[in-house]
Structures are given as structure tokens and as C-alpha cells.
Design an enzyme around this catalytic site. Structure first.
Site, short mmCIF file in Angstrom:
data_model
loop_
_atom_site.label_atom_id
_atom_site.label_comp_id
_atom_site.label_asym_id
_atom_site.label_seq_id
_atom_site.Cartn_x
_atom_site.Cartn_y
_atom_site.Cartn_z
N SER A 75 -15.00 5.89 10.91
CA SER A 75 -14.22 4.66 10.74
C SER A 75 -15.09 3.54 11.30
O SER A 75 -15.46 3.57 12.47
CB SER A 75 -12.90 4.73 11.49
OG SER A 75 -12.19 5.91 11.16
N HIS A 102 0.83 -1.21 0.00
CA HIS A 102 0.00 0.00 0.00
C HIS A 102 0.87 1.26 0.00
O HIS A 102 0.64 2.19 -0.78
CB HIS A 102 -0.93 -0.01 1.21
CG HIS A 102 -1.68 1.28 1.41
ND1 HIS A 102 -2.68 1.70 0.56
CD2 HIS A 102 -1.57 2.26 2.36
CE1 HIS A 102 -3.16 2.87 0.97
NE2 HIS A 102 -2.50 3.22 2.06
N ASP A 119 -11.54 2.14 7.18
CA ASP A 119 -11.10 3.50 7.48
C ASP A 119 -11.46 4.40 6.31
O ASP A 119 -10.63 4.76 5.48
CB ASP A 119 -9.58 3.49 7.72
CG ASP A 119 -9.09 4.82 8.26
OD1 ASP A 119 -9.83 5.46 9.01
OD2 ASP A 119 -7.96 5.20 7.92
#
EC number: 3.7.1.2
Lengths: 426, 426
Positions: free
Chosen positions: A260, A136, A236
Site C-alpha cells: 500500500s 464505491h 491501496d
């Protein structure tokens, strides 16, 4: 693991909530009914408050379960975690008569999951989000900074993280309003006030702190696992356009603080123990304070993301990945978090960061899956997506499986509602 | 303001705690004694719990004051804030006989400030730190980025802020352990594990949220002031070397989470009202959601920082500045914080960011005062400082004064203890 262990209840082979799991949650029979602790078993919820009142659980201290959050139980310590797990497992076992042979008791303590309301299982004093997927971080760095130096120099030396906003942790099923704020569509012009145009999810897990430390007294890497109670799934939600404009130099703020979402069931580390696996090789070798003695300090957890469009009949899987790809372990995250003397509290949530695997179909955010809006995803009903649209429901699932035994998280889901209609203009 | 208002108590002319102030705190008579709410008046504390029990306070709901934090009182709403202030002011007035003429009652409800223990006055659910001094942001940008483009483009468009760590908010008087962590003294080598070598203070104020909002429902600029209860002084201790290595791209983390100290007395906005003054001109004009109708939306508050070295007899003033230099107002900060739908809670603290004035003697951190360690400061005992040394006590003070009336914050002080002796090495 005792593969012979069976429940007297009928539990589907593909249920996340086998007798090996026994995750904790908070439920009520009606929306405004009394909130209390329960354990998920198959398609049922076992009422821990009722069991405790019936003196079928023998823990130190308490009572713990006739409460609207799990914090007091978790705070009571590991001996109680072990005792509760073992006693509940025994009560649900096919070998134990107590509950098996008492239909009246069953009627009192077992509820259909489909008929109850699930609530936020914790009071969350603090929420921290890490950034521990190498894939990521590399993808984001490639898109927004420099493909040749996609990973920043500190990334391989420490589990990068930041403080999130605990007040907007919500439970699966709660809708999310598309946030508004400042975005800057044109580099040469001033920012504008607008609804977010690049609304994204982030597939994460989070661990729940079960044992606090005092300010000024870091948790050593050897002790860190003793401070972790369990894990949940975490979406998130992220506003990419707001984030891009606001985040330099102090990090994401409004882009992340609007919501979230977490899954309602906390899966304990005890239940996940059979699924331990090796952490990826860490090169360079971490500094001593982050060095673990064992290599099997992560977990093999299959994770997926589905998008259910408002007008679609069925969801489309847009990501399949695994928690084991994460570079930094949860113990390393917790130790690093406290190394400066920061204190953590029971119920604190520590997000993993977006969990992306090595291939495009394993990326954990739309930003990566649709590669900064250049590769739209086609849903099962023919619609395409580069980000999340109003009315879309995002569903994340997770489970571990080994030797025919399954321990799962259930799901975290949330539907995106349209932005508010602000009366003021720019 | 009623300049004729006098107390029957003797209050020094330079006392921060005049009858016009009446700040709220939490005290106990002994270290482990019962914590309850009090008001500072001169060199005394007025016991609100005792007054409430004696039925000398008439508020809606309650009781509020025989509690270890002020949250319940604050949450009870503005009508009670106004009523409590006016009733306490009347009880302390030279014109009111109730307390003035009852020595037994005085003995029961008045304590010497020097004899009581002061505690953290709030449960702090969330802590946010802004970055709203243009001078500070410019100084930091000049030192670490580009002097020609010291202010980042977003800085004049929105009040930049980030989520801090609420669990390590401590009260004045509590010691701070020098943090350890990763620093990178040599650009060409790997980071090392070390005690922080550049330990700094940040002179800030913080406001206390007095009224929450719901998730998804921003607080408009017109309503924002109604959500603010009062202000405290804040020392946002910072580890500059840890910060420099960790903060890109997600912002400060370990460099800030080890401790943030606040003053024990919360000064209400009602007490500060006479000291309202104009905000600096904002150019460009903020987007509509941040535009206030009045210009006098900040406060004239004199602020100072002193360093008392362990071996010195007296402290040295290293900074004199004023809150009125801040570019963004507290209402703008709060509105921006919630514009995406983020919820705030009663007791949340919102730090101003380091408060630096236009001249070097008004800078609010050692980083700026000693200009990145290039201009050491000489203390009264001849020692020099570029950052804070072990054994140093940092003292911040603040007060407003007008027409002979003084409303002050007292002080926030903290002593730096040596770093822990870690057994592990790099």
C-alpha cells in the site's frame, strides 16, 4: 485564511506546497544519507533538523527532527504542531528577515526537492482501511452481489472497516511486484497458483493518528478531531482475483497485504482547515456515538489518478474525483474504530476506502472504471486497459484550492513490476 | 530427548517449566521495576540479564536481555537461540557446578515466579489470526450459514486468515473491559448501541515470527520453519453479537480488536520438538506452494479452558482439546501469508484460529460449547453460562507430555470487567 501571506521564496501559483501548506516529510540528501524531517515549500525542502539545531525552532521538549520518522514530533502533541507550523510559516514569510536575508543559512537549510530522497515519513504501528464511499460500495455490490441490494444493511449504520497490514506500507516511488497466489478462473475446477491477473489500484486518502488512546477507553466523537494529525494520499493496491477467492468470510488478506503506497508529505489538518465543507447528508441519522455537532466535517480535496504506460510518453488521466463525496467523516471512522475499546497509536494510518464519485469518470479503481473488465479504457498512446499491466506507473494526485490559495498533497506513484518466476507449479 | 537431564533445582513432576522447556519471558521485581528477560524454571525465574552481565552467557552480539522485550534477542538469529538454550540448560543442570554451588549467584539470578511481575514479552508489530480448525469452521458454518455446506470452498484450499489488531495484544493477568458497540437484536429494526451481550473466548495458540522476510519475497514452505521462534497461548476475546452485524463483507473488526490475551512465556520450537506429530491428512492435496515434505509438522499439545466465576471457589473446565487437531500447519500459514509478497517482522504473532476438537467437550469457544446459547454449561458452583459474564475469569492452559517429560505453556488468564457506562444513548 491570510491570503496576504507570502514567502520570500518564489513559489509557482500551481505549486501544491504554498506557504499555506507546509506538509511534513522525511528526506535525505543521498539514498543512504541521514534521514531527517523536512517541510515542502514550493520546489524546495526546508530542513527542520538543521533549523532545530540552529535554535530557530522553539518547541516544548525535543529535539524532534533529526530522526528517521516524524512519530516523536507528532507524539509531542498539538501545542507543538501549532507552534512548529507558525514558526516555520514565519521563517518562510517575506516579512521575516531571519532566513530571507541570510544566504548562508538558506544554503544550509533549503534543498531542491528534485535532488533529495523522500522516505516513508512514519513508523506505522497499525493500518486500518475503511470503506466509506457510498458510490464505491454500491458499485462493488452491484457487480459482485445483488444490484437491487448493492449496499449491505450495515453500510449506512457504521463506517465499515478492516485491519490492514502495516508492514507493507511503502512510500511513493517504490516499485510494486505483481503478487502471486491462489485464483480460481474456473468455477467448476480447483483454484490454481498464478500471478494475479486483475491487478488494480484504489484511490484513497489516509489520516495519520496524532494522539493515542488507552485500551478500553474509546475516543468520543467530540474528541476525535484532536487525535488526527494530518492526511496523505494512499494507493491501496489490490489483487481482485485473489480477493474474490479468499475474502469470504474473514475479509481481504493476500489480495491487499502485498503493498500500500502513500505520498511522502503529510498535510496537516491545520493546513486543510480552510477547505472544510459539508459531509453528505447521512440518512438514517447515525446512532448517537457517531453524531457530530457540526456539518462541515469533511474537506474539499480534488483527487485524480493517472496511468503512465511503460511505452507511453505521457500519462492518461483515468479518474477525477473529490474527497468530499465520502459518506463517513474521519472523526466518525476513528470513533467507531475505538468504540469497542480498541487503542490507536501515534503514526497509525486509517485509509478512507476507495474514493469514487457519482459518475464513471470519477470512479477510484479500475474495477469500477472498466466495470469489471467490460469497458476497457484507452490510454493516450492507444493501448487499452481493464486492469494494470506490468510496467505501468499509477500516479495519484490531490489538492485543495480556494480564493487563489492552493494546498496540495503532491503525488503518490508506483510502478508495477512483473510477478516473480516461481519454480514450483501446481 | 535426554530423559536423564535433571536440574539442581527441585522441580515438581507436573511443572510446565522443566529443564526441557526453558521458555522466555519478560519480568520485573516490582510493578514499575526494570523489565528484563528471564527463563521460567520450575517455580522460579532465571534472570538472563543478570547472567549476561555476569558473562555466563556467550552469544554473538548483544547485550540482549536487559531490555523490555525479547525482540532484539529473537532477531539475533537461530544460532543464538540454540546457544542460549544450551547454555541455560547447562547452567541449570545438576551436573554443572557454576550456579549449583554458588548460593550468592543463585540469590542474584533466581526469583520466585510468584513474587515477580510478568509483562508482554514482545513488541508485536503485526498480528494475524488464522482459522485453521476444520471442526471450528464447520461448527460456525453449521450455526450461521448452511449445515450442508458448512465449510466454504476456499477453506480446504488455503489457510484462511485475516489481519488482527496488534495494539491490543495484552498479557495474561490484564483485565478486559466488556466492549460496547453496534448490535442488532431485532432483524426488522435498526441496530442499537449496547454493551456486548455475547462475550466469548477463543482458545488459540499463536506462533512468534523470529526471522523476517523482505516485501516481495515470499517465504517458501521449505524455509518457513526457520522463521518461527516459538509459541504462546492466545485467548482471542470475541464479541459475537458485534461480529455478526459488522463482519460482512470485510471481516471481523470491533468484535475482535478490543483485546487478545497471550501467555507470558514463549515456548520455543526447540523445546516442542520432541512432541512433533502428524498433521491430519489434507484432502484435497494442497497446491504445490503449500506442500510439506514431512508429515510430522504439527505438535501434540494438550489444551484446556476453565471458567472461574466471581462467586465460585474453583474453576470449571469447559474444554479439553489438542493442538494436533489443526488442519493447516504453522509453516503452511506462514508461507501462505507471504506468498503474495507480504513481509513479516520479528515479533509478529500468528494466531491459529479457535482450536476445536471433534467432540462437544473439546470445542474451543462458548459459541460452540453452548451451541449458540442453546446448551448452557453448568459451572461447579451451580451457575450456568452460555457466554462469559462480568467477573468471570477465563483460564487457558497447555502442555505437552511424553516419556515422563513435560513441556508446558503455563496459562493465559483474563477477567472480564463490566462495560463502560456510556453517557450517550441511541
Amino acid at each position: 485564511m491570510d491570503t496576504q501571506l507570502r514567502s520570500f521564496l518564489t513559489i509557482a501559483a500551481d505549486s501544491d506546497f504554498s506557504i499555506h501548506n507546509l506538509p511534513y516529510g522525511i528526506f535525505s540528501e543521498t539514498k543512504d544519507g541521514v534521514r531527517r524531517a523536512g517541510v515542502a515549500i514550493g520546489d524546495k525542502v526546508l530542513d527542520l533538523a538543521a533549523l532545530e539545531e540552529a535554535k530557530l525552532l522553539t518547541l516544548t521538549g525535543g529535539p524532534y527532527f533529526n530522526k528517521p520518522t516524524l512519530n516523536d514530533f507528532i507524539e509531542s502533541g498539538r501545542d507543538n504542531w501549532t507552534a512548529a507550523r507558525s514558526q516555520v510559516q514565519s521563517l518562510l514569510s517575506a516579512e521575516t528577515a531571519t532566513l530571507r536575508d541570510d544566504e548562508q543559512l538558506q544554503a544550509k537549510v533549503l534543498f531542491d526537492q528534485s535532488s533529495v530522497c523522500l522516505h516513508l515519513p512514519l513508523h506505522v504501528p497499525g493500518y486500518t482501511d475503511f470503506y466509506s464511499s457510498k458510490e464505491h460500495a454500491t458499485n462493488v455490490g452491484t457487480m459482485f452481489r445483488d444490484p437491487k441490494n448493492a449496499l449491505l444493511p450495515n453500510w449506512t449504520e457504521l463506517p465499515v472497516g478492516y485491519n490492514g497490514r502495516a508492514s507493507t506500507i511503502i512510500v511513493s516511488g517504490q516499485d510494486v511486484v505483481r503478487p502471486s497466489g491462489q485464483i480460481k478462473p474456473n468455477a467448476d475446477e480447483r483454484p490454481i497458483f498464478s500471478a494475479c491477473r486483475r491487478l488494480d489500484f484504489e484511490l484513497e486518502t489516509a489520516f495519520v493518528v496524532g494522539k493515542p488512546n488507552h485500551i478500553g477507553q474509546p475516543i468520543s466523537i467530540d474528541d476525535a478531531w484532536e487525535h488526527i494529525f494530518g492526511m496523505v494520499l494512499l494507493n491501496d493496491w489490490s489483487a481482485r482475483d485473489i480477493q474474490k477467492w479468499e475474502y469470504v468470510p474473514l475479509g481481504p488478506f493476500n489480495a491487499k497485504t502485498f503493498a500500500s503506497s502513500i505520498s511522502p508529505w503529510i498535510v496537516t489538518l491545520d493546513a486543510l482547515a480552510p477547505f472544510k465543507t459539508d459531509l453528505p447528508v447521512q440518512e438514517p441519522k447515525p446512532l448517537a456515538y457517531l453524531r457530530e455537532h457540526n456539518s462541515d466535517t469533511t474537506y474539499d480535496i480534488n483527487l485524480s489518478v493517472e496511468i503512465l504506460a511503460e511505452k507511453a510518453d505521457e500519462p492518461t488521466v483515468v479518474c477525477n474525483t473529490n474527497f468530499k463525496h465520502m459518506y463517513w467523516s474521519m472523526a466518525q471512522q476513528l470513533t467507531h474504530h475505538t468504540i469497542s475499546g480498541c487503542s490507536v497509536q501515534v503514526g497509525d494510518l486509517m485509509g478512507s476506502g476507495t474514493i469514487s464519485g457519482p459518475t464513471p469518470d470519477s470512479y477510484g479503481s479500475m474495477l469500477e472504471i472498466a466495470w469489471n473488465a467490460t469497458k476497457p479504457v484507452t490510454l493516450s498512446n492507444g493501448e487499452t486497459r481493464t486492469f494494470i499491466e506490468d510496467g505501468d506507473t499509477v500516479i495519484m494526485k490531490g489538492y485543495s484550492e480556494k480564493d487563489g490559495i492552493r494546498v496540495g498533497f503532491g503525488e503518490v506513484r508506483g510502478t508495477l513490476l512483473p510477478a516473480l518466476d516461481f519454480k514450483f507449479m501446481n
